[in-house]
Each structure stands twice: as structure tokens, then as C-alpha cells.
Design a protein around this motif. Structure first.
Motif, PDB file in Angstrom:
ATOM      1  N   ARG A  20       0.866  -1.180   0.000  1.00 37.27           N
ATOM      2  CA  ARG A  20       0.000   0.000   0.000  1.00 37.27           C
ATOM      3  C   ARG A  20       0.909   1.239   0.000  1.00 37.27           C
ATOM      4  O   ARG A  20       1.579   1.532   0.987  1.00 37.27           O
ATOM      5  N   ILE A  21       0.929   1.926  -1.141  1.00 39.38           N
ATOM      6  CA  ILE A  21       1.868   3.029  -1.346  1.00 39.38           C
ATOM      7  C   ILE A  21       1.129   4.348  -1.511  1.00 39.38           C
ATOM      8  O   ILE A  21       0.167   4.439  -2.281  1.00 39.38           O
ATOM      9  N   VAL A  22       1.599   5.371  -0.807  1.00 43.68           N
ATOM     10  CA  VAL A  22       1.155   6.746  -1.049  1.00 43.68           C
ATOM     11  C   VAL A  22       2.326   7.484  -1.687  1.00 43.68           C
ATOM     12  O   VAL A  22       3.424   7.510  -1.130  1.00 43.68           O
ATOM     13  N   SER A  23       2.096   8.043  -2.862  1.00 39.11           N
ATOM     14  CA  SER A  23       3.138   8.790  -3.566  1.00 39.11           C
ATOM     15  C   SER A  23       2.777  10.273  -3.593  1.00 39.11           C
ATOM     16  O   SER A  23       1.731  10.654  -4.100  1.00 39.11           O
ATOM     17  N   LEU A  24       3.690  11.102  -3.077  1.00 37.35           N
ATOM     18  CA  LEU A  24       3.458  12.545  -3.034  1.00 37.35           C
ATOM     19  C   LEU A  24       4.291  13.281  -4.069  1.00 37.35           C
ATOM     20  O   LEU A  24       4.489  14.490  -3.956  1.00 37.35           O
ATOM     21  N   VAL A  25       4.745  12.546  -5.090  1.00 32.01           N
ATOM     22  CA  VAL A  25       5.571  13.143  -6.145  1.00 32.01           C
ATOM     23  C   VAL A  25       5.093  12.630  -7.499  1.00 32.01           C
ATOM     24  O   VAL A  25       5.145  11.425  -7.765  1.00 32.01           O
ATOM     25  N   PRO A  26       4.631  13.516  -8.386  1.00 28.28           N
ATOM     26  CA  PRO A  26       4.078  13.080  -9.673  1.00 28.28           C
ATOM     27  C   PRO A  26       4.996  12.192 -10.496  1.00 28.28           C
ATOM     28  O   PRO A  26       4.547  11.164 -11.026  1.00 28.28           O
ATOM     29  N   LEU A  35       6.769   0.502 -13.328  1.00 31.18           N
ATOM     30  CA  LEU A  35       7.438  -0.660 -12.726  1.00 31.18           C
ATOM     31  C   LEU A  35       6.436  -1.786 -12.428  1.00 31.18           C
ATOM     32  O   LEU A  35       6.808  -2.820 -11.895  1.00 31.18           O
ATOM     33  N   GLY A  36       5.166  -1.556 -12.784  1.00 30.49           N
ATOM     34  CA  GLY A  36       4.153  -2.587 -12.568  1.00 30.49           C
ATOM     35  C   GLY A  36       3.503  -2.538 -11.201  1.00 30.49           C
ATOM     36  O   GLY A  36       2.931  -3.536 -10.746  1.00 30.49           O
ATOM     37  N   LEU A  37       3.545  -1.369 -10.543  1.00 31.31           N
ATOM     38  CA  LEU A  37       3.060  -1.260  -9.169  1.00 31.31           C
ATOM     39  C   LEU A  37       1.767  -0.459  -9.042  1.00 31.31           C
ATOM     40  O   LEU A  37       1.408  -0.023  -7.949  1.00 31.31           O
ATOM     41  N   LYS A  38       1.056  -0.278 -10.124  1.00 29.21           N
ATOM     42  CA  LYS A  38      -0.157   0.542 -10.096  1.00 29.21           C
ATOM     43  C   LYS A  38      -1.164   0.049  -9.066  1.00 29.21           C
ATOM     44  O   LYS A  38      -1.781   0.848  -8.344  1.00 29.21           O
ATOM     45  N   ASP A  39      -1.342  -1.268  -8.975  1.00 27.57           N
ATOM     46  CA  ASP A  39      -2.329  -1.825  -8.055  1.00 27.57           C
ATOM     47  C   ASP A  39      -1.957  -1.591  -6.595  1.00 27.57           C
ATOM     48  O   ASP A  39      -2.816  -1.668  -5.707  1.00 27.57           O
ATOM     49  N   CYS A  40      -0.686  -1.304  -6.339  1.00 26.98           N
ATOM     50  CA  CYS A  40      -0.231  -1.079  -4.963  1.00 26.98           C
ATOM     51  C   CYS A  40      -0.392   0.378  -4.521  1.00 26.98           C
ATOM     52  O   CYS A  40      -0.327   0.668  -3.329  1.00 26.98           O
ATOM     53  N   ILE A  41      -0.600   1.264  -5.466  1.00 26.47           N
ATOM     54  CA  ILE A  41      -0.746   2.683  -5.134  1.00 26.47           C
ATOM     55  C   ILE A  41      -2.142   2.929  -4.560  1.00 26.47           C
ATOM     56  O   ILE A  41      -3.143   2.556  -5.162  1.00 26.47           O
ATOM     57  N   VAL A  42      -2.196   3.555  -3.391  1.00 26.73           N
ATOM     58  CA  VAL A  42      -3.496   3.859  -2.783  1.00 26.73           C
ATOM     59  C   VAL A  42      -3.757   5.360  -2.706  1.00 26.73           C
ATOM     60  O   VAL A  42      -4.907   5.794  -2.591  1.00 26.73           O
ATOM     61  N   GLY A  43      -2.690   6.182  -2.771  1.00 26.44           N
ATOM     62  CA  GLY A  43      -2.867   7.621  -2.670  1.00 26.44           C
ATOM     63  C   GLY A  43      -1.891   8.381  -3.535  1.00 26.44           C
ATOM     64  O   GLY A  43      -0.721   7.988  -3.648  1.00 26.44           O
ATOM     65  N   LYS A  76      -3.949   3.817   5.436  1.00 26.55           N
ATOM     66  CA  LYS A  76      -3.085   2.812   6.066  1.00 26.55           C
ATOM     67  C   LYS A  76      -1.942   2.368   5.141  1.00 26.55           C
ATOM     68  O   LYS A  76      -1.785   1.182   4.836  1.00 26.55           O
ATOM     69  N   PRO A  77      -1.143   3.329   4.689  1.00 27.91           N
ATOM     70  CA  PRO A  77      -0.047   2.971   3.773  1.00 27.91           C
ATOM     71  C   PRO A  77       1.057   2.186   4.467  1.00 27.91           C
ATOM     72  O   PRO A  77       1.278   2.318   5.681  1.00 27.91           O
ATOM     73  N   ASP A  78       1.733   1.363   3.684  1.00 31.17           N
ATOM     74  CA  ASP A  78       2.918   0.652   4.174  1.00 31.17           C
ATOM     75  C   ASP A  78       4.173   1.510   4.005  1.00 31.17           C
ATOM     76  O   ASP A  78       5.176   1.296   4.688  1.00 31.17           O
ATOM     77  N   ILE A  79       4.103   2.457   3.050  1.00 30.82           N
ATOM     78  CA  ILE A  79       5.227   3.347   2.785  1.00 30.82           C
ATOM     79  C   ILE A  79       4.695   4.616   2.116  1.00 30.82           C
ATOM     80  O   ILE A  79       3.684   4.577   1.417  1.00 30.82           O
ATOM     81  N   GLU A 121      14.449  -2.589  -5.454  1.00 22.46           N
ATOM     82  CA  GLU A 121      14.767  -3.408  -4.285  1.00 22.46           C
ATOM     83  C   GLU A 121      13.639  -3.382  -3.259  1.00 22.46           C
ATOM     84  O   GLU A 121      13.222  -4.423  -2.738  1.00 22.46           O
ATOM     85  N   ILE A 122      13.125  -2.206  -2.963  1.00 27.70           N
ATOM     86  CA  ILE A 122      12.083  -2.072  -1.943  1.00 27.70           C
ATOM     87  C   ILE A 122      10.797  -2.789  -2.336  1.00 27.70           C
ATOM     88  O   ILE A 122      10.170  -3.466  -1.512  1.00 27.70           O
ATOM     89  N   PHE A 123      10.409  -2.666  -3.614  1.00 30.19           N
ATOM     90  CA  PHE A 123       9.129  -3.208  -4.070  1.00 30.19           C
ATOM     91  C   PHE A 123       9.260  -4.543  -4.800  1.00 30.19           C
ATOM     92  O   PHE A 123       8.320  -4.999  -5.449  1.00 30.19           O
ATOM     93  N   ASP A 124      10.430  -5.145  -4.698  1.00 29.49           N
ATOM     94  CA  ASP A 124      10.675  -6.463  -5.309  1.00 29.49           C
ATOM     95  C   ASP A 124      10.429  -6.427  -6.816  1.00 29.49           C
ATOM     96  O   ASP A 124       9.785  -7.305  -7.381  1.00 29.49           O
ATOM     97  N   MET A 125      10.935  -5.374  -7.454  1.00 28.90           N
ATOM     98  CA  MET A 125      10.813  -5.212  -8.895  1.00 28.90           C
ATOM     99  C   MET A 125      12.187  -4.937  -9.505  1.00 28.90           C
ATOM    100  O   MET A 125      12.315  -4.133 -10.437  1.00 28.90           O
ATOM    101  N   ALA A 126      13.200  -5.612  -8.991  1.00 39.24           N
ATOM    102  CA  ALA A 126      14.575  -5.333  -9.384  1.00 39.24           C
ATOM    103  C   ALA A 126      14.820  -5.563 -10.875  1.00 39.24           C
ATOM    104  O   ALA A 126      15.516  -4.773 -11.521  1.00 39.24           O
TER     105      ALA A 126
END
Length: 259
Positions: A20-26, A35-43, A76-79, A121-126
Motif C-alpha cells: 500500500r503506497i502513497v506517492s506525493l511526487v508526480p 514498474l508494474g506497481l499501479k495496483d499497490c498505489i493507494v494515494g 493505512k499505507p505501508d510506505i 529493491e524495496i518493491f521487489d521489482m529489481a
């Protein structure tokens, strides 16, 4: 517990791969998607415009300088992903009790590669991260071999007051990557200037960035009256200031500028 470091050398402790990722940078939001992480983005922020539908699919938690802290906490983000320039220290401090905060700090393409590697490394998308870096570097090398003689450019980011790009910025690095010399390299960060500045008079080109100030054709006309012999263009701020996967298109864009 897995321990990582961000680009300010701060330790980031994670129990598992963040889901569960919140990104505050466009630009970082776009990178996550590629990187294939769209489904993990929550905010995301209201300025996260790539991909175009992201703000309809995810919770919008404010801007880059003003956030809705309760809304972020409810997700409830993980990062939470931030940037030293885009987000204030006050914002970062307010988020520390919600989830681990990773801060990027970008001044060069090499810094971009470091950030992409960190996310891999963090998101297992090396593997995807490495491939993205290879593709960007191939575009970069292909363009370098076609550079012409450098021309000096004043790169404007704001009006009232007039503000340009100086050294110690990512845009300055990209001006160089594009094959130009930054007329205001002797100044630091984003100096305010007057239109009678000697450094501006010496510039061959004037670039008006599409962001953060929305320069238009009327501004070209205004400056053309004062500098009739200069080449004045509105340029894509995204290709000069967005790091991450947006770099895949930067070098083809630079070709369109006549370099």
C-alpha cells in the motif's frame, strides 16, 4: 525486518514488501506505474497526471506542498514516497508516525538511476528496474552521439517575479543533457532576475517551461518584443524536470528542439 536507505541516507525499516503506497511526487507516481506497481498505489497528489486516469482510480491526498494528513492516515499505507524538493520538511515530519517515509533527492540522471534501483529493491521489482535503466541509458547514449555545438539558454520557470533555473538542480543537469549551456549556471537553484540581466542578454535561447508556471504564446510575444534576435520557445517541463520513466521520452524530445 528489512532495512533500506533513501537518498538522504535515512534508514527505512520495512516488515515486508510494501503493498500500500502513497506517492506525493508526480514523477515518482508515474515511475511506480511503469514498474508494474499501479495496483499497490493507494494515494496520489492532485498533480499526479500520468497516467492520465490515476487520479480517478486512487485517493487524492492533496498537493505536493499541502497534504490531507487524515486522509493519508486512513489509507493505512505501508510506505510514503516523498522528494526533498517537492515536499517540505514539515510534511515529512507529519508523516513519520503514519508509515516509513522514503525521500528522493535528485540532481542528475545517475541519481535517477539510484532511485529506480532503490524502488526495484524495496518493491521487489529489481528486474524491471534494471531493464528501465538500460532502456533510458540506451536512449541517452544514442542522443549524445548526435549533439551539435552547445548553445546558451535561459530556462524560465516563473513569471512575476521572473525566475530561472540555476545550478544545483535536476533541470540544470537536463539542460546539459539536451546539449545546451545554462546561461545562469553561475547562480544557484532558482534565482529571481530582471529582464535587463546581463546573463539573459547573452543567452542564445529562452525556454519557457510548461510547468510550474503555465507559460503561453502571449509570453513568447512579450519577450520577443524585448529580445527580437533570440529564439524563444515553450518547452515541456516534464521532459526537463521529471525523473524516472519519463526519461524514456526526454532524448527524443530534445531532438525536436534542434539539438
Amino acid at each position: 525486518m528489512h532495512v533500506f536507505k533513501d537518498q538522504l541516507n535515512r534508514k527505512i525499516r520495512l516488515k515486508s514488501v510494501p503493498k500500500r503506497i502513497v506517492s506525493l511526487v508526480p514523477s515518482q507516481t508515474e515511475l511506480l506505474v511503469d514498474l508494474g506497481l499501479k495496483d499497490c498505489i493507494v494515494g496520489v497528489t492532485k498533480f499526479c497526471v500520468h497516467p492520465i486516469d490515476i487520479r480517478k482510480q486512487k485517493a487524492v491526498v492533496g498537493g505536493t506542498k499541502a497534504i490531507k494528513i487524515k486522509k493519508i492516515k486512513a489509507l493505512k499505507p505501508d510506505i510514503i514516497l516523498c522528494n526533498k524538493e517537492e515536499n517540505t520538511l514539515e510534511i515529512v515530519n507529519s508523516l513519520d508516525n503514519i508509515a516509513p517515509v522514503h525521500i528522493s533527492d535528485i540532481y542528475s540522471i545517475e541519481d535517477c538511476y539510484e532511485l529506480i534501483t532503490m524502488y526495484g529493491e524495496i518493491f521487489d521489482m529489481a528486474t524491471k528496474a534494471k531493464l528501465l535503466i538500460v532502456n533510458i541509458e540506451n536512449q541517452r547514449k544514442s542522443y549524445i552521439h548526435k549533439k551539435n555545438k552547445a548553445n546558451s539558454v535561459a530556462y524560465f520557470i516563473w513569471k512575476a517575479p521572473w525566475m530561472v533555473v540555476g545550478s544545483n538542480t535536476f533541470i540544470d543537469a537536463m539542460i546539459s543533457e539536451a546539449g545546451f549551456e545554462n546561461s545562469f549556471k553561475s547562480k544557484v537553484r532558482y534565482p529571481e532576475i530582471q529582464l535587463d540581466d546581463d546573463l539573459l542578454k547573452e543567452a542564445d535561447f529562452i525556454f519557457l517551461s510548461s510547468e510550474p508556471y503555465p507559460f503561453k504564446a502571449s509570453h513568447i510575444a512579450e519577450l520577443k518584443n524585448k529580445f527580437p534576435d533570440k529564439t524563444i520557445k515553450i518547452v515541456s517541463g516534464e521532459f526537463f524536470s521529471w525523473y524516472g520513466s519519463r526519461l524514456l521520452g526526454s532524448f527524443n524530445y530534445f531532438r525536436s528542439l534542434g539539438q
